[in-house]
Design a protein around this motif. Structure first.
Motif, PDB file in Angstrom:
ATOM      1  N   LEU A 125     -28.898  89.532 -25.864  1.00 22.57           N
ATOM      2  CA  LEU A 125     -29.279  90.224 -27.155  1.00 22.57           C
ATOM      3  C   LEU A 125     -30.623  89.455 -27.612  1.00 22.57           C
ATOM      4  O   LEU A 125     -31.316  90.201 -28.560  1.00 22.57           O
ATOM      5  N   ASN A 126     -30.505  88.157 -27.465  1.00 20.67           N
ATOM      6  CA  ASN A 126     -31.685  87.606 -28.224  1.00 20.67           C
ATOM      7  C   ASN A 126     -32.349  86.382 -27.101  1.00 20.67           C
ATOM      8  O   ASN A 126     -32.058  85.215 -27.394  1.00 20.67           O
ATOM      9  N   LEU A 127     -33.409  86.933 -26.497  1.00 24.84           N
ATOM     10  CA  LEU A 127     -33.850  85.909 -25.405  1.00 24.84           C
ATOM     11  C   LEU A 127     -34.729  84.890 -26.087  1.00 24.84           C
ATOM     12  O   LEU A 127     -35.431  84.011 -25.356  1.00 24.84           O
ATOM     13  N   ASP A 128     -34.883  85.084 -27.396  1.00 23.57           N
ATOM     14  CA  ASP A 128     -35.708  84.062 -27.967  1.00 23.57           C
ATOM     15  C   ASP A 128     -34.876  82.656 -28.822  1.00 23.57           C
ATOM     16  O   ASP A 128     -35.235  82.304 -29.516  1.00 23.57           O
ATOM     17  N   TYR A 129     -33.595  83.101 -28.466  1.00 22.76           N
ATOM     18  CA  TYR A 129     -32.589  82.118 -28.809  1.00 22.76           C
ATOM     19  C   TYR A 129     -33.187  80.734 -28.505  1.00 22.76           C
ATOM     20  O   TYR A 129     -33.338  80.569 -27.525  1.00 22.76           O
ATOM     21  N   PRO A 130     -33.110  79.733 -29.401  1.00 20.12           N
ATOM     22  CA  PRO A 130     -33.370  78.428 -29.125  1.00 20.12           C
ATOM     23  C   PRO A 130     -32.684  77.824 -27.939  1.00 20.12           C
ATOM     24  O   PRO A 130     -31.539  77.894 -27.393  1.00 20.12           O
ATOM     25  N   ASN A 131     -33.746  77.368 -26.721  1.00 22.69           N
ATOM     26  CA  ASN A 131     -33.242  76.617 -25.641  1.00 22.69           C
ATOM     27  C   ASN A 131     -32.683  77.673 -24.478  1.00 22.69           C
ATOM     28  O   ASN A 131     -31.637  77.585 -23.868  1.00 22.69           O
ATOM     29  N   ASN A 132     -33.096  78.947 -24.797  1.00 26.25           N
ATOM     30  CA  ASN A 132     -32.318  80.095 -24.157  1.00 26.25           C
ATOM     31  C   ASN A 132     -32.389  79.720 -22.471  1.00 26.25           C
ATOM     32  O   ASN A 132     -31.381  79.782 -21.875  1.00 26.25           O
ATOM     33  N   GLU A 133     -33.672  79.237 -21.950  1.00 27.14           N
ATOM     34  CA  GLU A 133     -33.661  79.193 -20.598  1.00 27.14           C
ATOM     35  C   GLU A 133     -32.938  78.017 -20.102  1.00 27.14           C
ATOM     36  O   GLU A 133     -32.086  78.025 -19.151  1.00 27.14           O
ATOM     37  N   LYS A 134     -32.787  76.911 -20.868  1.00 33.55           N
ATOM     38  CA  LYS A 134     -31.998  75.696 -20.650  1.00 33.55           C
ATOM     39  C   LYS A 134     -30.419  76.018 -20.650  1.00 33.55           C
ATOM     40  O   LYS A 134     -29.503  75.689 -19.637  1.00 33.55           O
ATOM     41  N   ILE A 135     -30.014  76.979 -21.633  1.00 37.18           N
ATOM     42  CA  ILE A 135     -28.579  77.370 -21.523  1.00 37.18           C
ATOM     43  C   ILE A 135     -28.415  78.298 -20.376  1.00 37.18           C
ATOM     44  O   ILE A 135     -27.245  78.167 -19.611  1.00 37.18           O
ATOM     45  N   LEU A 136     -29.453  79.196 -19.980  1.00 38.39           N
ATOM     46  CA  LEU A 136     -29.327  80.012 -18.910  1.00 38.39           C
ATOM     47  C   LEU A 136     -28.901  79.065 -17.454  1.00 38.39           C
ATOM     48  O   LEU A 136     -28.352  79.639 -16.810  1.00 38.39           O
ATOM     49  N   ARG A 137     -29.723  78.222 -17.483  1.00 41.30           N
ATOM     50  CA  ARG A 137     -29.799  77.387 -16.232  1.00 41.30           C
ATOM     51  C   ARG A 137     -28.412  76.595 -16.273  1.00 41.30           C
ATOM     52  O   ARG A 137     -27.957  76.409 -15.358  1.00 41.30           O
ATOM     53  N   ALA A 138     -27.941  76.172 -17.305  1.00 41.47           N
ATOM     54  CA  ALA A 138     -26.704  75.286 -17.384  1.00 41.47           C
ATOM     55  C   ALA A 138     -25.534  76.513 -16.810  1.00 41.47           C
ATOM     56  O   ALA A 138     -24.413  76.000 -16.369  1.00 41.47           O
ATOM     57  N   PHE A 139     -25.664  77.616 -17.460  1.00 43.30           N
ATOM     58  CA  PHE A 139     -24.897  78.833 -17.247  1.00 43.30           C
ATOM     59  C   PHE A 139     -24.642  79.075 -15.524  1.00 43.30           C
ATOM     60  O   PHE A 139     -23.614  79.042 -14.783  1.00 43.30           O
ATOM     61  N   THR A 140     -25.597  78.966 -15.018  1.00 42.84           N
ATOM     62  CA  THR A 140     -26.069  79.195 -13.537  1.00 42.84           C
ATOM     63  C   THR A 140     -25.247  78.185 -12.925  1.00 42.84           C
ATOM     64  O   THR A 140     -24.654  78.449 -11.856  1.00 42.84           O
ATOM     65  N   ARG A 141     -25.531  76.887 -13.311  1.00 43.63           N
ATOM     66  CA  ARG A 141     -24.764  75.844 -12.830  1.00 43.63           C
ATOM     67  C   ARG A 141     -23.353  75.819 -12.655  1.00 43.63           C
ATOM     68  O   ARG A 141     -22.487  75.508 -11.733  1.00 43.63           O
ATOM     69  N   PHE A 142     -22.880  76.436 -13.874  1.00 38.95           N
ATOM     70  CA  PHE A 142     -21.493  76.457 -14.290  1.00 38.95           C
ATOM     71  C   PHE A 142     -20.812  77.695 -13.370  1.00 38.95           C
ATOM     72  O   PHE A 142     -19.890  77.122 -12.512  1.00 38.95           O
ATOM     73  N   THR A 143     -21.582  78.640 -13.267  1.00 44.76           N
ATOM     74  CA  THR A 143     -21.164  79.553 -12.074  1.00 44.76           C
ATOM     75  C   THR A 143     -21.107  79.363 -10.828  1.00 44.76           C
ATOM     76  O   THR A 143     -20.073  79.558 -10.158  1.00 44.76           O
ATOM     77  N   PHE A 144     -22.452  78.430 -10.222  1.00 45.56           N
ATOM     78  CA  PHE A 144     -22.186  77.983  -8.886  1.00 45.56           C
ATOM     79  C   PHE A 144     -21.076  77.129  -8.866  1.00 45.56           C
ATOM     80  O   PHE A 144     -20.255  77.193  -7.581  1.00 45.56           O
ATOM     81  N   ASN A 145     -20.396  76.205  -9.843  1.00 45.43           N
ATOM     82  CA  ASN A 145     -19.356  75.579  -9.556  1.00 45.43           C
ATOM     83  C   ASN A 145     -18.181  76.289  -9.451  1.00 45.43           C
ATOM     84  O   ASN A 145     -17.210  75.960  -8.824  1.00 45.43           O
ATOM     85  N   LEU A 146     -18.063  77.543 -10.178  1.00 42.10           N
ATOM     86  CA  LEU A 146     -17.017  78.175 -10.118  1.00 42.10           C
ATOM     87  C   LEU A 146     -16.690  78.782  -8.516  1.00 42.10           C
ATOM     88  O   LEU A 146     -15.921  78.634  -7.988  1.00 42.10           O
TER      89      LEU A 146
END
Length: 253
Positions: A125-146
């Motif tokens: 809902l807030n794509l301007d959230y600080p470090n949004n892309e870093k969090i997204l990439r970390a979340f993607t790695r989390f999902t990959f590990n799932l």
């Protein structure tokens, strides 16, 4: 009442039963609707989350009584499996089921309350959230590990991941766990697991890029499948909404 409680929390048994027996009149409501309600309760020195699942329809009252595990039981067992696999989720404590001789009624899942900074939904809902892309990439790695661990979270949607942020360290915790599968996942199944997570093409591109880095698969192949799956899911979702509106309209006439 059928009860299963973690050995670590046996001392809380009477207090938890009291919370459940007085669920409608006590506790602090976090979320609620026609289907389920989630409340927090202070028990001794802990804050507990208790999720109440509504009484199912008559057919499912028979199914859950004799043939299928309840949503509360599945939530407890899946949370225990996640923790054994070192995957973040609030500490599972207990599940409770109220039944009659032939029918299933209410069920409750109890977990320890987890403090967090944002949910994945807030990130969308807030794509301007600080470090949004870093969090997204970390979340993607989390999902990959799932996926590597054979965890198919069937409700992998924006409201079901809690995020803790600590100086660039991002930790993810899954909630609403009653729909999961534990088995090897094909490439298509893994990528389609992202279909509910964002309507933004820019976000899908970031997740596709990070998943490609994790998996060694071709970025374009991942993006094409992830984006088409996302669009199909959105089309299906909004068709259901339009259909519900039409049915509601004709009922009022």
């Amino acid at each position: 009442m059928n009860i299963k409680i973690s050995d670590k929390f046996l001392a809380f048994k009477d207090d938890i039963e009291n919370c459940i027996n007085n669920f409608s009149a006590s506790g602090t409501l976090l979320s609620g609707g026609d289907r389920n309600s989630l409340k927090t309760f202070k028990v001794k020195d802990r804050v507990l989350n208790i999720k109440s699942f509504k009484i199912p329809n008559l057919v499912n009252q028979v199914v859950y009584k004799f043939f299928r595990k309840s949503k509360a039981q599945r939530s407890f067992e899946y949370a225990s499996k996640l923790m054994a696999l070192n995957v973040g989720t609030p500490q599972p404590i207990a599940y409770y089921e109220k039944t009659t001789s032939f029918l299933f009624k209410n069920s409750y899942y109890v977990s320890e309350h987890l403090d967090y900074d944002i949910t994945y939904r807030e990130l969308m809902l807030n794509l301007d959230y600080p470090n949004n892309e870093k969090i997204l990439r970390a979340f993607t790695r989390f999902t990959f590990n799932l996926h590597k661990k054979g965890i198919n979270f069937l409700d992998h949607s924006p409201g079901n991941t809690l995020i803790q942020i600590n100086n660039g360290d991002y930790k993810f915790y899954l909630v609403d766990l009653n729909r999961m599968e534990f088995k090897h996942m094909s490439f298509n199944t893994r990528i389609r697991n992202f279909e509910r997570l964002s309507v933004h093409e820019s976000v899908v591109r970031i997740m596709s890029d990070e998943y490609a880095k994790c998996s060694g698969e071709d970025f374009q192949k991942i993006f094409n499948l992830m984006w088409s799956s996302t669009q199909k899911f959105q089309d299906k979702f909004y068709r259901k909404i339009r259909l519900k509106k039409k049915l509601l309209f004709w009922r009022k006439k």
